[in-house]
Design a protein around this motif. Structure first.
Motif, PDB file in Angstrom:
ATOM      1  N   GLU A 201       1.007  20.958   2.909  1.00 31.72           N
ATOM      2  CA  GLU A 201       1.200  20.754   4.343  1.00 31.72           C
ATOM      3  C   GLU A 201       0.546  21.881   5.136  1.00 31.72           C
ATOM      4  OE1 GLU A 201       5.149  20.030   5.601  1.00 31.72           O
ATOM      5  OE2 GLU A 201       5.537  18.474   4.102  1.00 31.72           O
ATOM      6  N   LYS A 202       0.016  21.511   6.287  1.00 31.29           N
ATOM      7  CA  LYS A 202      -0.641  22.482   7.157  1.00 31.29           C
ATOM      8  C   LYS A 202       0.244  22.749   8.384  1.00 31.29           C
ATOM      9  CE  LYS A 202      -4.988  20.249   5.901  1.00 31.29           C
ATOM     10  NZ  LYS A 202      -5.299  21.074   4.732  1.00 31.29           N
ATOM     11  N   THR A 203       0.125  23.949   8.915  1.00 34.69           N
ATOM     12  CA  THR A 203       0.876  24.284  10.110  1.00 34.69           C
ATOM     13  C   THR A 203       0.269  23.607  11.337  1.00 34.69           C
ATOM     14  OG1 THR A 203       1.577  26.074  11.575  1.00 34.69           O
ATOM     15  CG2 THR A 203      -0.498  26.389  10.408  1.00 34.69           C
ATOM     16  N   ASP A 204       1.102  23.195  12.268  1.00 31.89           N
ATOM     17  CA  ASP A 204       0.619  22.611  13.523  1.00 31.89           C
ATOM     18  C   ASP A 204       0.526  23.663  14.626  1.00 31.89           C
ATOM     19  OD1 ASP A 204       0.333  20.028  12.558  1.00 31.89           O
ATOM     20  OD2 ASP A 204       2.447  19.552  12.906  1.00 31.89           O
ATOM     21  N   GLN A 233      -7.344  21.182  21.026  1.00 30.71           N
ATOM     22  CA  GLN A 233      -6.261  20.204  21.182  1.00 30.71           C
ATOM     23  C   GLN A 233      -4.915  20.910  21.392  1.00 30.71           C
ATOM     24  OE1 GLN A 233      -6.541  16.471  20.667  1.00 30.71           O
ATOM     25  NE2 GLN A 233      -8.652  16.986  21.169  1.00 30.71           N
ATOM     26  N   GLY A 234      -4.957  21.974  22.208  1.00 28.16           N
ATOM     27  CA  GLY A 234      -3.728  22.674  22.565  1.00 28.16           C
ATOM     28  C   GLY A 234      -3.249  23.698  21.560  1.00 28.16           C
ATOM     29  N   ARG A 235      -4.003  23.914  20.479  1.00 23.27           N
ATOM     30  CA  ARG A 235      -3.602  24.895  19.460  1.00 23.27           C
ATOM     31  C   ARG A 235      -4.600  26.039  19.422  1.00 23.27           C
ATOM     32  NH1 ARG A 235      -3.271  21.450  14.186  1.00 23.27           N
ATOM     33  NH2 ARG A 235      -4.740  20.151  15.351  1.00 23.27           N
ATOM     34  N   PRO A 236      -4.136  27.297  19.279  1.00 25.17           N
ATOM     35  CA  PRO A 236      -5.056  28.431  19.234  1.00 25.17           C
ATOM     36  C   PRO A 236      -5.936  28.382  17.977  1.00 25.17           C
ATOM     37  CG  PRO A 236      -2.818  29.143  18.736  1.00 25.17           C
ATOM     38  CD  PRO A 236      -2.722  27.724  19.201  1.00 25.17           C
ATOM     39  N   PHE A 350     -15.049  20.924  16.741  1.00 26.37           N
ATOM     40  CA  PHE A 350     -13.645  21.253  16.505  1.00 26.37           C
ATOM     41  C   PHE A 350     -12.724  20.238  17.193  1.00 26.37           C
ATOM     42  CE2 PHE A 350     -14.920  25.992  16.070  1.00 26.37           C
ATOM     43  CZ  PHE A 350     -15.131  25.820  14.711  1.00 26.37           C
ATOM     44  N   GLU A 351     -13.055  19.879  18.437  1.00 27.25           N
ATOM     45  CA  GLU A 351     -12.229  18.923  19.178  1.00 27.25           C
ATOM     46  C   GLU A 351     -12.241  17.557  18.500  1.00 27.25           C
ATOM     47  OE1 GLU A 351     -10.259  19.267  21.733  1.00 27.25           O
ATOM     48  OE2 GLU A 351     -10.701  21.327  22.346  1.00 27.25           O
ATOM     49  N   LYS A 352     -13.400  17.136  18.036  1.00 34.57           N
ATOM     50  CA  LYS A 352     -13.517  15.828  17.387  1.00 34.57           C
ATOM     51  C   LYS A 352     -12.711  15.785  16.096  1.00 34.57           C
ATOM     52  CE  LYS A 352     -16.923  12.427  15.828  1.00 34.57           C
ATOM     53  NZ  LYS A 352     -18.385  12.133  15.666  1.00 34.57           N
ATOM     54  N   ILE A 353     -12.787  16.863  15.312  1.00 40.36           N
ATOM     55  CA  ILE A 353     -12.038  16.918  14.055  1.00 40.36           C
ATOM     56  C   ILE A 353     -10.537  16.928  14.322  1.00 40.36           C
ATOM     57  CG2 ILE A 353     -11.484  18.410  12.091  1.00 40.36           C
ATOM     58  CD1 ILE A 353     -14.486  19.247  12.124  1.00 40.36           C
ATOM     59  N   ALA A 354     -10.102  17.759  15.263  1.00 42.44           N
ATOM     60  CA  ALA A 354      -8.675  17.858  15.563  1.00 42.44           C
ATOM     61  C   ALA A 354      -8.116  16.529  16.063  1.00 42.44           C
ATOM     62  CB  ALA A 354      -8.426  18.949  16.593  1.00 42.44           C
ATOM     63  N   GLY A 355      -8.934  15.778  16.808  1.00 42.34           N
ATOM     64  CA  GLY A 355      -8.469  14.505  17.358  1.00 42.34           C
ATOM     65  C   GLY A 355      -8.389  13.378  16.344  1.00 42.34           C
ATOM     66  N   ASP A 356      -9.018  13.547  15.181  1.00 46.14           N
ATOM     67  CA  ASP A 356      -9.040  12.479  14.168  1.00 46.14           C
ATOM     68  C   ASP A 356      -8.845  13.069  12.776  1.00 46.14           C
ATOM     69  OD1 ASP A 356      -9.254   9.879  13.263  1.00 46.14           O
ATOM     70  OD2 ASP A 356     -11.446   9.827  13.318  1.00 46.14           O
ATOM     71  N   PHE A 357      -8.021  14.109  12.691  1.00 49.27           N
ATOM     72  CA  PHE A 357      -7.961  14.884  11.455  1.00 49.27           C
ATOM     73  C   PHE A 357      -7.455  14.082  10.269  1.00 49.27           C
ATOM     74  CE2 PHE A 357      -5.737  17.568   8.397  1.00 49.27           C
ATOM     75  CZ  PHE A 357      -6.769  18.408   8.014  1.00 49.27           C
ATOM     76  N   GLU A 358      -6.376  13.348  10.416  1.00 50.42           N
ATOM     77  CA  GLU A 358      -5.771  12.669   9.271  1.00 50.42           C
ATOM     78  C   GLU A 358      -6.746  11.698   8.613  1.00 50.42           C
ATOM     79  OE1 GLU A 358      -3.036  13.499   7.868  1.00 50.42           O
ATOM     80  OE2 GLU A 358      -2.538  14.965   9.413  1.00 50.42           O
ATOM     81  N   ARG A 359      -7.474  10.939   9.404  1.00 53.56           N
ATOM     82  CA  ARG A 359      -8.425   9.967   8.848  1.00 53.56           C
ATOM     83  C   ARG A 359      -9.590  10.675   8.165  1.00 53.56           C
ATOM     84  NH1 ARG A 359     -13.067   7.331  10.008  1.00 53.56           N
ATOM     85  NH2 ARG A 359     -13.381   8.555  11.913  1.00 53.56           N
ATOM     86  N   LEU A 360     -10.137  11.702   8.808  1.00 52.77           N
ATOM     87  CA  LEU A 360     -11.260  12.435   8.227  1.00 52.77           C
ATOM     88  C   LEU A 360     -10.837  13.153   6.951  1.00 52.77           C
ATOM     89  CD1 LEU A 360     -12.789  13.953  11.486  1.00 52.77           C
ATOM     90  CD2 LEU A 360     -13.646  11.993  10.189  1.00 52.77           C
TER      91      LEU A 360
END
Length: 398
Positions: A201-204, A233-236, A350-360
């Motif tokens: 698991e990864k930290t949010d 996406q709102g995370r540092p 970075f924004e694109k990956i964060a917005g679709d992370f689970e699928r990628l």
């Protein structure tokens, strides 16, 4: 699969003028080979501690005194020559005592040593050369690498097997003089190790970006620092730097980190044993595989950079440098994204990956399990040895 070539015990001798634990694909190969041969011996220079769990039938033969790799690099030339002479002596002795069926040479310096011991190796012995890094022509005159560069190509008529991690590197070798068979063995991680780390698991709380390998210029590190501090996406954004780093480059980065107040957002994870790497990698969200340099090695890393596929193995989307070479190898994967390392490009990725992370992430792990793993490509080596056994058996029967 075991007992190749001989009726009693099948033996392989691997020779590397470094430490096998500095080369993950070498560790993966030794793991596979220990399941194919009854006995595997490894002659190496002890420039790292022994931390890998080798098979029970793998015997390590350190040549010379243990010293850090940087200490060895700083030795005067006459001491380096003495170390190498002792290595050749140990190589010759192991040939006589082990009587291996296969001799596996792992770098140009091992091949240089082979040129001195070739006369004591029986003709029936299979000689396999795997080159993990192409030597550039420009070497300091009379250095070991200078002699290795001039000897390497002369040995091709004596190789029964030759393998490379990148097809593009074939042009730098006299393939027309190769006695035996060529194999393409990309530097990809092993399912046997990485499958254990696919569900961590990864930290949010943070968006964690990791670069692993030799921390140096040309990997987009300074460009990522120029973006920070920032949020995705709102995370540092948190940058993890994992691996060797020169003191001068680290000082340069630390100056930038202090100026921008990033002390809590950049992590220097240092160098650790390879088996400890997947857990850290799996705790991150993006893997940096940017290579902007233009030497032979950097221009041919599409299948030779193990970090690309180590990231994918634990579900990390990957950022790579936007050039034709990397696009050829990575452009078909939805989890791999090209960047020109400009601030706008990096932030957009970075924004694109964060917005679709689970699928990628799921796609990366799926591609790793399917065919982007070491075992998938190494099967051809086992098939080759099976064929050699069959031919030998047939010859004896006739």
């Amino acid at each position: 699969m075991s007992r190749f070539f001989q009726n009693d015990k099948s033996r392989l001798l691997a020779v590397i003028y470094s430490h096998p634990e500095g080369y993950p694909p070498t560790l993966n190969a030794l793991t596979q080979l220990s399941g194919m041969f009854d006995e595997v011996s490894v002659l190496y220079r002890p420039v790292l501690p022994v931390e890998w769990e080798y098979g029970d039938n793998v015997r390590l033969h350190p040549s010379g005194d243990e010293m850090h790799v940087r200490e060895q690099e700083a030795l005067p030339i006459h001491k380096k020559m003495l170390l190498f002479a002792n290595f050749v002596r140990d190589f010759r002795q192991l040939i006589k005592t082990e009587q291996p069926d296969v001799v596996l040479l792992y770098d140009p310096l091992a091949t240089l040593a082979f040129s001195f011991v070739r006369s004591v190796i029986p003709e029936s012995t299979i000689v396999w050369y795997h080159n993990h890094d192409v030597l550039e022509a420009a070497q300091r005159k009379y250095s070991l690498n200078w002699f290795a560069y001039r000897t390497e190509k002369k040995m091709f008529p004596y190789f029964d097997m030759f393998s490379l991690p990148a097809q593009e590197r074939r042009q730098y070798f006299p393939m027309e003089n190769l006695k035996g068979q060529y194999f393409f063995l990309p530097n990809q991680p092993a399912i046997s190790l990485y499958s254990r780390f696919q569900d961590i698991e990864k930290t949010d709380r943070q968006f964690r970006v990791i670069f692993q390998g030799h921390v140096a210029e040309g990997h987009g590190i300074e460009e990522i620092l120029s973006l920070m501090p920032c949020e995705v996406q709102g995370r540092p954004l948190h940058l993890v730097l994992k691996g060797w780093i020169r003191d001068d480059f680290k000082e340069k980065l630390l100056e930038t980190i202090k100026e921008k107040g990033l002390e809590n957002q950049v992590e220097f994870a240092g160098y650790t044993a390879y088996q400890e790497l997947p857990k850290l990698t799996a705790s991150c969200h993006v893997g940096i595989a940017i290579h902007t340099k233009t030497d032979i090695m950097n221009k041919t890393l599409g299948t030779a950079s193990n970090k690309i596929y180590e990231y994918a193995a634990v579900g990390l989307p990957v950022l790579y440098f936007d050039n034709p070479h990397f696009k050829e190898h990575l452009g078909r994967f939805e989890w791999a994204m090209a960047t020109d390392v400009s601030p706008a490009s990096l932030k957009a990725c970075f924004e694109k990956i964060a917005g679709d992370f689970e699928r990628l992430s799921a796609a990366a792990k799926r591609d790793f399990r399917k065919d982007l793993n070491f075992e998938h490509h190494f099967r051809q080596v086992g098939d080759f040895f099976e064929k050699q056994l069959a031919e030998k058996t047939e010859s004896v029967s006739a």
